[in-house]
Design a protein around this motif. Structure first.
Motif, mmCIF file in Angstrom:
data_model
loop_
_atom_site.group_PDB
_atom_site.id
_atom_site.type_symbol
_atom_site.label_atom_id
_atom_site.label_comp_id
_atom_site.label_asym_id
_atom_site.label_seq_id
_atom_site.Cartn_x
_atom_site.Cartn_y
_atom_site.Cartn_z
ATOM 1 N N CYS A 119 -57.831 12.191 -1.527
ATOM 2 C CA CYS A 119 -58.249 13.409 -0.845
ATOM 3 C C CYS A 119 -58.207 14.572 -1.833
ATOM 4 O O CYS A 119 -57.248 14.702 -2.587
ATOM 5 C CB CYS A 119 -57.311 13.683 0.330
ATOM 6 S SG CYS A 119 -57.671 15.223 1.191
ATOM 7 N N SER A 120 -59.218 15.420 -1.825
ATOM 8 C CA SER A 120 -59.230 16.564 -2.729
ATOM 9 C C SER A 120 -58.168 17.594 -2.344
ATOM 10 O O SER A 120 -57.700 18.348 -3.191
ATOM 11 C CB SER A 120 -60.618 17.219 -2.748
ATOM 12 O OG SER A 120 -60.965 17.650 -1.442
ATOM 13 N N GLU A 164 -61.123 21.345 -10.087
ATOM 14 C CA GLU A 164 -61.702 20.173 -9.442
ATOM 15 C C GLU A 164 -62.660 19.422 -10.366
ATOM 16 O O GLU A 164 -63.002 18.274 -10.123
ATOM 17 C CB GLU A 164 -62.416 20.562 -8.135
ATOM 18 C CG GLU A 164 -63.672 21.385 -8.304
ATOM 19 C CD GLU A 164 -63.445 22.891 -8.427
ATOM 20 O OE1 GLU A 164 -64.438 23.623 -8.402
ATOM 21 O OE2 GLU A 164 -62.291 23.342 -8.556
ATOM 22 N N VAL A 165 -63.102 20.092 -11.466
ATOM 23 C CA VAL A 165 -63.971 19.454 -12.455
ATOM 24 C C VAL A 165 -63.085 18.620 -13.368
ATOM 25 O O VAL A 165 -62.183 19.139 -14.005
ATOM 26 C CB VAL A 165 -64.764 20.508 -13.265
ATOM 27 C CG1 VAL A 165 -65.534 19.852 -14.391
ATOM 28 C CG2 VAL A 165 -65.688 21.289 -12.349
ATOM 29 N N LYS A 200 -63.762 12.830 -21.090
ATOM 30 C CA LYS A 200 -64.051 13.241 -22.474
ATOM 31 C C LYS A 200 -64.247 14.753 -22.526
ATOM 32 O O LYS A 200 -64.575 15.386 -21.525
ATOM 33 C CB LYS A 200 -65.279 12.508 -22.986
ATOM 34 C CG LYS A 200 -66.504 12.691 -22.132
ATOM 35 C CD LYS A 200 -67.627 11.787 -22.595
ATOM 36 C CE LYS A 200 -68.768 11.876 -21.607
ATOM 37 N NZ LYS A 200 -69.205 10.624 -21.105
ATOM 38 N N PRO A 201 -64.021 15.364 -23.696
ATOM 39 C CA PRO A 201 -64.213 16.814 -23.800
ATOM 40 C C PRO A 201 -65.674 17.190 -23.598
ATOM 41 O O PRO A 201 -66.570 16.366 -23.769
ATOM 42 C CB PRO A 201 -63.739 17.143 -25.219
ATOM 43 C CG PRO A 201 -63.655 15.856 -25.938
ATOM 44 C CD PRO A 201 -63.598 14.756 -24.933
ATOM 45 N N GLY A 202 -65.899 18.434 -23.218
ATOM 46 C CA GLY A 202 -67.257 18.912 -22.997
ATOM 47 C C GLY A 202 -67.218 20.300 -22.389
ATOM 48 O O GLY A 202 -66.253 21.038 -22.560
ATOM 49 N N LYS A 203 -68.276 20.644 -21.658
ATOM 50 C CA LYS A 203 -68.366 21.958 -21.020
ATOM 51 C C LYS A 203 -68.366 21.786 -19.512
ATOM 52 O O LYS A 203 -68.889 20.813 -18.982
ATOM 53 C CB LYS A 203 -69.620 22.678 -21.472
ATOM 54 C CG LYS A 203 -69.623 22.974 -22.970
ATOM 55 C CD LYS A 203 -70.562 24.105 -23.282
ATOM 56 C CE LYS A 203 -70.488 24.406 -24.757
ATOM 57 N NZ LYS A 203 -69.639 25.505 -25.077
ATOM 58 N N CYS A 204 -67.790 22.774 -18.832
ATOM 59 C CA CYS A 204 -67.746 22.777 -17.370
ATOM 60 C C CYS A 204 -69.169 22.936 -16.839
ATOM 61 O O CYS A 204 -69.891 23.853 -17.252
ATOM 62 C CB CYS A 204 -66.863 23.921 -16.877
ATOM 63 S SG CYS A 204 -66.878 24.111 -15.079
ATOM 64 N N PRO A 205 -69.606 22.069 -15.914
ATOM 65 C CA PRO A 205 -70.962 22.197 -15.370
ATOM 66 C C PRO A 205 -71.139 23.426 -14.474
ATOM 67 O O PRO A 205 -72.259 23.842 -14.225
ATOM 68 C CB PRO A 205 -71.142 20.905 -14.566
ATOM 69 C CG PRO A 205 -69.772 20.435 -14.259
ATOM 70 C CD PRO A 205 -68.898 20.913 -15.381
#
Length: 117
Positions: A48-49, A97-98, A102-107
């Motif tokens: 559950c979130s 919640e994101v 792997k590393p990257g950028k938040c959508p």
């Protein structure tokens, strides 16, 4: 006399209802704790979130709030000394919640994802 009997029956019904509700709450807590899984390679579970401590082995509703459970996968790797170790998880500091493996950028905002400890 009839009033006393009716009042007694009413109190009895209320107390039974409260007891039943408490039993359901306790059983749902037991169910959520008893469905915790031993993590093995690429474990899939549903959570559950709002209540991340709730972990089920199949889709359904959260026993605490009734929200639909989300599918989660934990990827496991085996190290040279045969110990199992979870892979790193990355998240956005503005949008927790994101999550990513792997590393990257938040959508949502474009900020760099940081390693979750």
């Amino acid at each position: 006399m009839k009033t006393k009997i009716a009042l007694t029956v009413f109190v009895l019904i209320i107390s039974c209802t409260v007891t039943n509700a408490q039993d359901k709450t306790k059983s749902s807590e037991k169910k959520s704790s008893s469905t915790k899984m031993e993590m093995v390679k690429d474990s899939i579970y549903f959570t559950c979130s709002m209540h991340p401590e709730v972990k089920m082995d199949k889709p359904g509703k959260c026993p605490k709030c009734g929200m639909t459970l989300e599918k989660k996968t934990i990827k496991m790797t085996q190290t040279k000394n045969k110990n199992m170790e979870a892979m790193k998880t990355y998240t956005c500091s503005m949008h927790p919640e994101v999550k990513s493996d792997k590393p990257g950028k938040c959508p949502k905002c474009g900020m760099a994802l940081i390693e979750k400890k």
